[in-house]
Design a protein around this motif. Sequence first.
Motif, mmCIF file in Angstrom:
data_model
loop_
_atom_site.group_PDB
_atom_site.id
_atom_site.type_symbol
_atom_site.label_atom_id
_atom_site.label_comp_id
_atom_site.label_asym_id
_atom_site.label_seq_id
_atom_site.Cartn_x
_atom_site.Cartn_y
_atom_site.Cartn_z
ATOM 1 N N THR A 150 0.839 -1.212 0.000
ATOM 2 C CA THR A 150 0.000 0.000 0.000
ATOM 3 C C THR A 150 0.871 1.258 0.000
ATOM 4 O O THR A 150 0.579 2.214 -0.719
ATOM 5 N N GLU A 197 -0.112 1.695 -3.833
ATOM 6 C CA GLU A 197 -1.484 2.208 -3.853
ATOM 7 C C GLU A 197 -1.578 3.685 -3.515
ATOM 8 O O GLU A 197 -2.187 4.466 -4.238
ATOM 9 N N GLY A 255 -0.720 6.122 -6.104
ATOM 10 C CA GLY A 255 -1.557 6.244 -7.285
ATOM 11 C C GLY A 255 -1.257 5.259 -8.399
ATOM 12 O O GLY A 255 -1.672 5.464 -9.534
ATOM 13 N N PHE A 256 -0.505 4.172 -8.092
ATOM 14 C CA PHE A 256 -0.312 3.146 -9.110
ATOM 15 C C PHE A 256 -1.643 2.446 -9.369
ATOM 16 O O PHE A 256 -2.278 1.985 -8.420
ATOM 17 N N PRO A 257 -2.090 2.367 -10.634
ATOM 18 C CA PRO A 257 -3.289 1.569 -10.896
ATOM 19 C C PRO A 257 -3.000 0.108 -10.584
ATOM 20 O O PRO A 257 -1.845 -0.329 -10.672
ATOM 21 N N PRO A 258 -4.047 -0.664 -10.183
ATOM 22 C CA PRO A 258 -3.807 -2.058 -9.749
ATOM 23 C C PRO A 258 -3.137 -2.919 -10.816
ATOM 24 O O PRO A 258 -2.484 -3.901 -10.482
ATOM 25 N N ASP A 259 -3.280 -2.552 -12.112
ATOM 26 C CA ASP A 259 -2.692 -3.390 -13.161
ATOM 27 C C ASP A 259 -1.340 -2.842 -13.631
ATOM 28 O O ASP A 259 -0.841 -3.223 -14.674
ATOM 29 N N HIS A 260 -0.755 -1.926 -12.851
ATOM 30 C CA HIS A 260 0.519 -1.338 -13.281
ATOM 31 C C HIS A 260 1.608 -2.427 -13.347
ATOM 32 O O HIS A 260 1.731 -3.232 -12.431
ATOM 33 N N PRO A 292 3.083 7.630 -12.336
ATOM 34 C CA PRO A 292 1.719 7.595 -11.791
ATOM 35 C C PRO A 292 1.525 8.584 -10.637
ATOM 36 O O PRO A 292 0.393 8.973 -10.349
ATOM 37 N N HIS A 330 1.026 14.368 -7.425
ATOM 38 C CA HIS A 330 -0.352 14.220 -7.908
ATOM 39 C C HIS A 330 -1.321 14.499 -6.757
ATOM 40 O O HIS A 330 -1.110 14.015 -5.643
ATOM 41 N N THR A 336 -4.072 13.256 -6.034
ATOM 42 C CA THR A 336 -4.582 12.009 -5.453
ATOM 43 C C THR A 336 -3.603 11.449 -4.412
ATOM 44 O O THR A 336 -4.015 10.928 -3.369
ATOM 45 N N ASN A 348 -4.367 10.718 -0.626
ATOM 46 C CA ASN A 348 -4.127 9.372 -0.053
ATOM 47 C C ASN A 348 -3.259 9.429 1.193
ATOM 48 O O ASN A 348 -3.279 8.514 2.019
#
Length: 346
Positions: A137, A141, A144-149, A256, A296, A298, A302
């Motif tokens: 995490t 996470e 901001g890494f997308p789950p499929d990175h 990301p 970022h 986001t 987070n």
Amino acid sequence: MEALDAIEHDVDASFLPVQSDPELRAVYARWLGREGAVTLLMRRMPELPGPERKTFGQAINRVKDKVEAAKTVCEQRLREHARALDLGREPLDVSLPGRKPRVGRLHPLSRMMYDVIDAFVAMGFDVAEGPETDWETNNFERLGFPPDHPAMDMQDTFFLQQPDGATGPRALLRTHTSTVQVREMLSHAPPVMIVAPGAVYRRDDDATHSPMFAQIEGLVVDQGIALSHLRGTLDTFARKLFGERVTTRMRGSYFPFTEPSVELDASCALCGGSDPSCRMCKGSGWLEVGGAGMVHPTVLKNCGVDPEKYTGFAFGLGIDRLAMIRYQIPEISLLYQNDVRFLESL
Ligand SMILES: [Zn+2]
């Protein structure tokens, strides 16, 4: 008396061949030891009648004195011989140069790391540290890494083995020191101004990549932070580290966790862009030293920071990369093989 005369006759000659202390003791014992020839004769004295006993006793004493005297002469001879040997030996040469003890010093990567830290501390940054194993995490996470990175794939990341039946976030060897930025924002309210140095791990292994390498990241979060602050900070840093002639440039990129994102290049410290066959910059005049960008919104959110109120920039620099540039090392693995001959040449 005949036996005694024979002994007296042989005593001096018996000590002549003696060359050592043990030999001396053996010859002496032959005459005056417990089973020595003189001792045995002495024991027979009581067998003699009175007057003869006296004469014989005197003769015995004379022979004993003779043995003792011969022994003393022989001892003297051995001592003189040993001394002559000693004087004849090559004397100690105090003018010979001594052997220098080998003194250790910092590994080029450590030296590089300390210099980089010094440059940022001089600009007002604090140094923050974090664990080399962290939760996915914090590593992905929250950044901001997308789950499929692809970086989250087993190919790129060393995950730690999960206990059987474990759920929840997985532990891993951090792939960047950005985990420290996350931890810092979660635990400190802005303003934040830190650099985070340390080892990071990725499943890469070739001439310019090592599965473990050193990185330093910086993070500044406050009100009114803009890209121009990032640019000025990195420019100051590059000049401090590589000299006043060096300039930097930014190229648009993608990460990301930053928006906008840039690659940071420094002008070639070796040729300054003037040598088309330069082995450092391969003629381009520029050397890639790291990535950077504005944090970022986001990622701020987070990590518990209000993106409406605060902005920030972040950058990451490869210490190995900077060391390769500074010492002009073509192969990253040379920095980790610890061949003293190579390290001493730097
Ligand atoms: Zn060059």
